[in-house]
Design an enzyme around this catalytic site. Sequence first.
Site, PDB file in Angstrom:
ATOM      1  N   LYS A 215      72.851   9.407 -22.664  1.00 51.37           N
ATOM      2  CA  LYS A 215      72.052  10.515 -22.123  1.00 51.37           C
ATOM      3  C   LYS A 215      70.576  10.351 -22.476  1.00 51.37           C
ATOM      4  CE  LYS A 215      70.573  14.374 -20.644  1.00 51.37           C
ATOM      5  NZ  LYS A 215      70.596  14.814 -19.254  1.00 51.37           N
ATOM      6  N   CYS A 269      63.634  18.131 -20.091  1.00 56.30           N
ATOM      7  CA  CYS A 269      64.453  17.003 -20.507  1.00 56.30           C
ATOM      8  C   CYS A 269      63.641  15.737 -20.689  1.00 56.30           C
ATOM      9  CB  CYS A 269      65.525  16.766 -19.452  1.00 56.30           C
ATOM     10  SG  CYS A 269      66.390  18.284 -19.055  1.00 56.30           S
TER      11      CYS A 269
HETATM   12  N1  SAJ Z   1      57.991  12.870 -11.947  1.00 60.98           N
HETATM   13  C1  SAJ Z   1      56.871  12.085 -11.677  1.00 60.98           C
HETATM   14  N2  SAJ Z   1      57.040  10.951 -10.941  1.00 60.98           N
HETATM   15  C2  SAJ Z   1      58.264  10.575 -10.458  1.00 60.98           C
HETATM   16  C3  SAJ Z   1      59.395  11.373 -10.745  1.00 60.98           C
HETATM   17  C4  SAJ Z   1      59.222  12.521 -11.492  1.00 60.98           C
HETATM   18  O1  SAJ Z   1      55.744  12.392 -12.094  1.00 60.98           O
HETATM   19  O2  SAJ Z   1      58.326   9.532  -9.785  1.00 60.98           O
HETATM   20  C5  SAJ Z   1      57.840  14.096 -12.755  1.00 60.98           C
HETATM   21  C6  SAJ Z   1      58.216  15.364 -12.015  1.00 60.98           C
HETATM   22  O3  SAJ Z   1      57.146  15.845 -11.239  1.00 60.98           O
HETATM   23  C7  SAJ Z   1      58.556  16.288 -13.163  1.00 60.98           C
HETATM   24  C8  SAJ Z   1      59.175  15.343 -14.194  1.00 60.98           C
HETATM   25  O4  SAJ Z   1      58.752  14.041 -13.826  1.00 60.98           O
HETATM   26  O5  SAJ Z   1      57.400  16.887 -13.725  1.00 60.98           O
HETATM   27  C9  SAJ Z   1      60.679  15.385 -14.276  1.00 60.98           C
HETATM   28  O6  SAJ Z   1      61.257  15.496 -13.002  1.00 60.98           O
HETATM   29  P1  SAJ Z   1      62.576  14.704 -12.543  1.00 60.98           P
HETATM   30  O7  SAJ Z   1      62.891  15.125 -11.159  1.00 60.98           O
HETATM   31  O8  SAJ Z   1      62.414  13.262 -12.781  1.00 60.98           O
HETATM   32  O9  SAJ Z   1      63.696  15.159 -13.588  1.00 60.98           O
HETATM   33  P2  SAJ Z   1      64.269  16.583 -14.112  1.00 60.98           P
HETATM   34  O10 SAJ Z   1      63.573  16.920 -15.388  1.00 60.98           O
HETATM   35  O11 SAJ Z   1      64.294  17.606 -13.055  1.00 60.98           O
HETATM   36  O12 SAJ Z   1      65.803  16.154 -14.428  1.00 60.98           O
HETATM   37  C10 SAJ Z   1      66.057  15.041 -15.278  1.00 60.98           C
HETATM   38  C11 SAJ Z   1      67.041  14.094 -14.563  1.00 60.98           C
HETATM   39  N3  SAJ Z   1      67.142  12.831 -15.274  1.00 60.98           N
HETATM   40  C12 SAJ Z   1      66.962  11.634 -14.651  1.00 60.98           C
HETATM   41  O13 SAJ Z   1      66.667  11.553 -13.494  1.00 60.98           O
HETATM   42  C13 SAJ Z   1      67.160  10.407 -15.490  1.00 60.98           C
HETATM   43  C14 SAJ Z   1      68.405  14.763 -14.480  1.00 60.98           C
HETATM   44  O14 SAJ Z   1      69.360  13.876 -13.932  1.00 60.98           O
HETATM   45  C15 SAJ Z   1      68.854  15.198 -15.875  1.00 60.98           C
HETATM   46  O15 SAJ Z   1      70.119  15.859 -15.829  1.00 60.98           O
HETATM   47  C16 SAJ Z   1      67.847  16.178 -16.412  1.00 60.98           C
HETATM   48  O16 SAJ Z   1      66.585  15.510 -16.516  1.00 60.98           O
HETATM   49  C17 SAJ Z   1      68.344  16.665 -17.762  1.00 60.98           C
HETATM   50  O17 SAJ Z   1      68.866  17.802 -17.818  1.00 60.98           O
HETATM   51  O18 SAJ Z   1      68.291  15.888 -18.721  1.00 60.98           O
END
Ligand code: SAJ
Length: 432
Positions: A215, A269
């Site tokens: 995780k 996360c």
């Molecule tokens: N972000 C970027 N660039 C990207 C992708 C995301 O700047 O290319 C930013 C987003 O804008 C946001 C942050 O990253 O601020 C996180 O967004 P996200 O969509 O990547 O992830 P979360 O926080 O919504 O959910 C994550 C997920 N983990 C992964 O993709 C590895 C989800 O599967 C997990 O269950 C969740 O964390 C968790 O609960 O741990």
Amino acid sequence: MGSHAELKVVVLGLGYIGLPTAAVIARTGARVLGVDVHQSVVDTINSGKVHIEEVDLDGLVSGVVARGDLRASLQIEPADVFVIAVPTPFGENHAPNTGYVLKAATSIAIVLKPGDTVILESTSPVGTTEKVRDLLVQLRPDLRIPGRAGEQADVAIAYCPERVLPGRILVELIDNDRVIGGITPRCARKALHFYRRFVRGACVTTTARAAEMTKLIENAFRDVNIAFANELSLIAGRMGVDVWEVIRLANRHPRVNILQPGPGVGGHCIAVDPWFLVHAAPEQTPLIRAARQVNDGKTDHVIAQATALIEAMPGAPVACLGLAFKANIDDFRESPAMKIAAALTARFGARVRIVEPYADALPVPLADSGATLIDIDTAIETCPVMVVLVDHDVFRSVPLEERAGKAVLDTRGIWPDQPRVAPAATGLRLAS
Ligand code: SAJ
């Protein structure tokens, strides 16, 4: 475990993960009790309503509550399966706080009986499931606890991380593969049997420690890769290159898949979990730590860029587009957009207008700043300066003719056709 119809499940913690999980299990016909420390949460759920926004969750919860398959309470009750889904925040020096997990385990100890299964889902430092096991050994000397009693244990203890994406939680709860780590192989098999009730994805068994680390590295992987994209945005800014264009071009390589730069990393996360690894192995984690610093530093960089732009346009109203931590959701906690908007309103007060279609009113940190909440149409009509902080679809679809004459700082790359001219005084390139 009893037959499907009579299985009793307790879910501890009714937040973004616990409530959807409880509702999905209840839909399989199990009798689910959700336990939470907040009376208001308990009351809301027992009235068939939800206290969090998530696609389709309201209908699901109202259905399972109406059928009597899901109830909520402050008090734990005996059950066959206990699922712990409480928060694991970090405290000072990014030290993980497993206090809520251990408190939940302490309450389970009171009602635990032979044949029961205890599953930890909260993101946790490696070794936490063993700590839960040790606590149960201490609190329930009458029970044979796994890993301390060979394979002849009375109960099963396992770790199974949630990995759902906010906005797609109900779909991903069912479709994602699950990693199920047992304190012993028998514990893993017992937990596997439970997850098969509602998971369509593959369920893979391993040890509790491996599942805990899995995780953490999933979210650290994403953080490191976003940091790479954010660092590229700084390099491209210096070189006068459009970072989104070069990423798109590089991603045509069959083995390259660069993520998107933005105003920093938010949510509960990805910006948190990598610290669990850094804290546990500080000497071995220079890359993971640097990624955290790059991503947090990107937020400060955007504040500086936006400040320079706004100062170069004296008196002009400024629209900040978006507060959420990512696109098309209403979650403003741990959001870089919020941090940037707060810094800009603190400095420029009423000149700053906020556009956030997912908010009915300005969230607390901004409410007293003099800033106002306006809609996108008003922003287009009245604000010559725009700072794009979130890539909500409603912003993405604004055509060039409505924003052609504006000074735009687009931190999400949603308007690739925007002319990249900044007021000369700023010396800025506005792409990143
Ligand atoms: N972000 C970027 N660039 C990207 C992708 C995301 O700047 O290319 C930013 C987003 O804008 C946001 C942050 O990253 O601020 C996180 O967004 P996200 O969509 O990547 O992830 P979360 O926080 O919504 O959910 C994550 C997920 N983990 C992964 O993709 C590895 C989800 O599967 C997990 O269950 C969740 O964390 C968790 O609960 O741990």
